[in-house]
Scaffold this motif. Structure first.
Motif, short mmCIF file in Angstrom:
data_model
loop_
_atom_site.label_atom_id
_atom_site.label_comp_id
_atom_site.label_asym_id
_atom_site.label_seq_id
_atom_site.Cartn_x
_atom_site.Cartn_y
_atom_site.Cartn_z
N UNK A 101 0.83 -1.21 0.00
CA UNK A 101 0.00 0.00 0.00
C UNK A 101 0.86 1.25 0.00
N UNK A 102 1.90 1.26 0.82
CA UNK A 102 2.71 2.46 1.00
C UNK A 102 3.81 2.61 -0.03
N UNK A 103 4.32 1.49 -0.55
CA UNK A 103 5.55 1.58 -1.35
C UNK A 103 5.41 1.11 -2.80
N UNK A 104 4.36 0.40 -3.14
CA UNK A 104 4.20 -0.05 -4.52
C UNK A 104 2.92 0.48 -5.18
N UNK A 105 1.86 0.63 -4.41
CA UNK A 105 0.56 0.93 -5.02
C UNK A 105 0.26 2.41 -5.28
N UNK A 106 0.94 3.38 -4.64
CA UNK A 106 0.58 4.78 -4.91
C UNK A 106 0.51 5.16 -6.38
N UNK A 107 1.46 4.75 -7.25
CA UNK A 107 1.32 5.12 -8.67
C UNK A 107 0.07 4.52 -9.32
N UNK A 108 -0.29 3.31 -8.90
CA UNK A 108 -1.48 2.66 -9.45
C UNK A 108 -2.74 3.39 -9.00
N UNK A 109 -2.80 3.76 -7.73
CA UNK A 109 -3.97 4.48 -7.21
C UNK A 109 -4.08 5.87 -7.84
N UNK A 110 -2.93 6.52 -8.04
CA UNK A 110 -2.93 7.83 -8.69
C UNK A 110 -3.45 7.72 -10.12
N UNK A 111 -3.02 6.67 -10.83
CA UNK A 111 -3.48 6.45 -12.20
C UNK A 111 -5.00 6.32 -12.25
N UNK A 112 -5.57 5.51 -11.38
CA UNK A 112 -7.02 5.30 -11.40
C UNK A 112 -7.76 6.55 -10.95
N UNK A 113 -7.19 7.27 -10.02
CA UNK A 113 -7.84 8.49 -9.54
C UNK A 113 -7.99 9.51 -10.67
N UNK A 114 -6.96 9.64 -11.49
CA UNK A 114 -6.98 10.67 -12.53
C UNK A 114 -7.56 10.17 -13.86
N UNK A 115 -7.24 8.94 -14.24
CA UNK A 115 -7.64 8.46 -15.56
C UNK A 115 -8.96 7.72 -15.55
N UNK A 116 -9.26 7.03 -14.44
CA UNK A 116 -10.48 6.23 -14.36
C UNK A 116 -11.26 6.60 -13.10
N UNK A 117 -11.76 7.82 -13.02
CA UNK A 117 -12.39 8.31 -11.78
C UNK A 117 -13.68 7.58 -11.40
N UNK A 118 -14.29 6.86 -12.36
CA UNK A 118 -15.53 6.15 -12.03
C UNK A 118 -15.28 4.76 -11.46
N UNK A 119 -14.00 4.35 -11.40
CA UNK A 119 -13.66 3.10 -10.71
C UNK A 119 -13.34 3.47 -9.26
N UNK A 120 -14.15 2.97 -8.36
CA UNK A 120 -14.01 3.31 -6.94
C UNK A 120 -13.23 2.20 -6.24
N UNK A 121 -11.97 2.46 -5.96
CA UNK A 121 -11.08 1.47 -5.38
C UNK A 121 -11.05 1.63 -3.87
N UNK A 122 -11.35 0.55 -3.16
CA UNK A 122 -11.27 0.53 -1.70
C UNK A 122 -10.21 -0.48 -1.29
N UNK A 123 -9.17 -0.02 -0.60
CA UNK A 123 -8.10 -0.91 -0.15
C UNK A 123 -8.40 -1.40 1.26
N UNK A 124 -8.15 -2.68 1.50
CA UNK A 124 -8.31 -3.28 2.82
C UNK A 124 -6.96 -3.91 3.21
N UNK A 125 -6.32 -3.34 4.22
CA UNK A 125 -5.02 -3.84 4.66
C UNK A 125 -5.21 -4.99 5.63
#
Length: 301
Positions: A101-125
């Protein structure tokens, strides 16, 4: 069978609580109870055993559950196909762990936030065991695992990368100058780790316990572990990616101990499930970004 009744049944079967199911579905508890009774009446059999304050699935309920999940998934796919506007959309619940979550996924979450805003991603640690069970139960759509094993009953999985580990110590540690460090050297050291259930902590403990009994000072987060190591409280085994910055700036040093096991970062989902389009897109982008970051390191060293 009405779809809404199957949705309620699947939720109750997953959480094994009428109260919690009602809260998650946004219903009154009496509505959930009424819907389950209506479904049982239409099928002519009880789906749950009521054991005081607890419930469990009957044999009939166990048989119905996989069919209910398939029917719900097909209905979701049909709805998405009819409403398809060409833009990915939908909710996605993903099990993961702090190191990813902290070290690998931020670029992926940023991509979805900006490019695919209608995909609502919820992370569960959650720990690996919990993530696997949630995937089997359908609570999570996808799950990231960092494990030695790559075969998981009831799941399909794909190795994204081999995950290097680093045994870190404070600068000037007595073992820092050695060309080779053995497990026998480590059992006398103060050991810091996450809680049990973390794959690399459990494997590390297994290796050291084969030499002598060991105890760990446990911390809730990797950041806390790194600060404690830097302060001289002990040594810790961590995924290399989580300590790369500190190793580079010299606030931590790497000891020359090579783990006799290999961890692989994996993406998993329930076996037999056809992932919806937005989940497949998430998996594709995760695969691409991890490959770019690790140089395609997707096989054992």
């Amino acid at each position: 069978m009405e779809l809404r009744l199957l949705v309620t049944f699947e939720k109750v079967a997953t959480v094994l609580s009428f109260t919690r199911a009602a809260a998650e579905l946004g219903y009154a508890q009496s509505s959930v109870t009424g819907q389950i009774r209506a479904l049982e009446s239409s099928l002519g059999t009880e789906l749950f055993d009521r054991l005081g304050s607890r419930i469990r699935l009957t044999e009939a309920g166990e048989r119905l559950l996989p069919y209910a999940r398939r029917m719900i998934e097909l209905a979701q796919e049909a709805r998405a196909a009819v409403a398809d506007t060409g833009e990915p959309a939908g909710a996605l619940t993903v099990g993961t762990m702090e190191s990813l979550t902290s070290y690998r996924l931020p670029p992926l979450l940023e991509l979805f936030h900006h490019r695919y805003p209608k995909v609502r991603v919820a992370l569960r640690t959650t720990a690996g065991d919990t993530t696997r069970e949630a995937l089997r139960q359908g609570t999570y759509d996808l799950g990231f695992l960092m494990e030695e094993e790559t075969a998981h009953p009831g799941l399909e999985s794909e190795v994204l990368a081999v995950e290097p580990l680093a045994l870190v110590a404070p600068p000037g540690h007595r073992l820092a100058g050695r060309d080779r460090v053995a497990a026998a050297d480590l059992v006398r050291e103060p050991l810091l780790a996450t809680e049990p259930g973390c794959a690399y902590r459990d494997l590390f403990e297994r290796e050291l316990a084969a030499v002598a009994p060991v105890e760990f000072m446990e911390f809730g987060t990797i950041e806390a572990i790194k600060r404690a190591v830097a302060a001289g409280l002990g040594i810790a085994l961590l995924p290399e990616v989580t300590a790369a910055a500190e190793l580079a700036d010299g606030s931590l040093t790497r000891l020359a101990w090579r783990p006799p096991f290999t961890l692989r970062t994996q993406l998993a989902w329930r076996a037999g499930r056809r992932l919806p389009a937005h989940a497949r897109l998430f998996a594709e982008q995760a695969r691409r970004l991890v490959a770019e970051e690790t140089g395609g390191r997707a096989s054992a060293a």
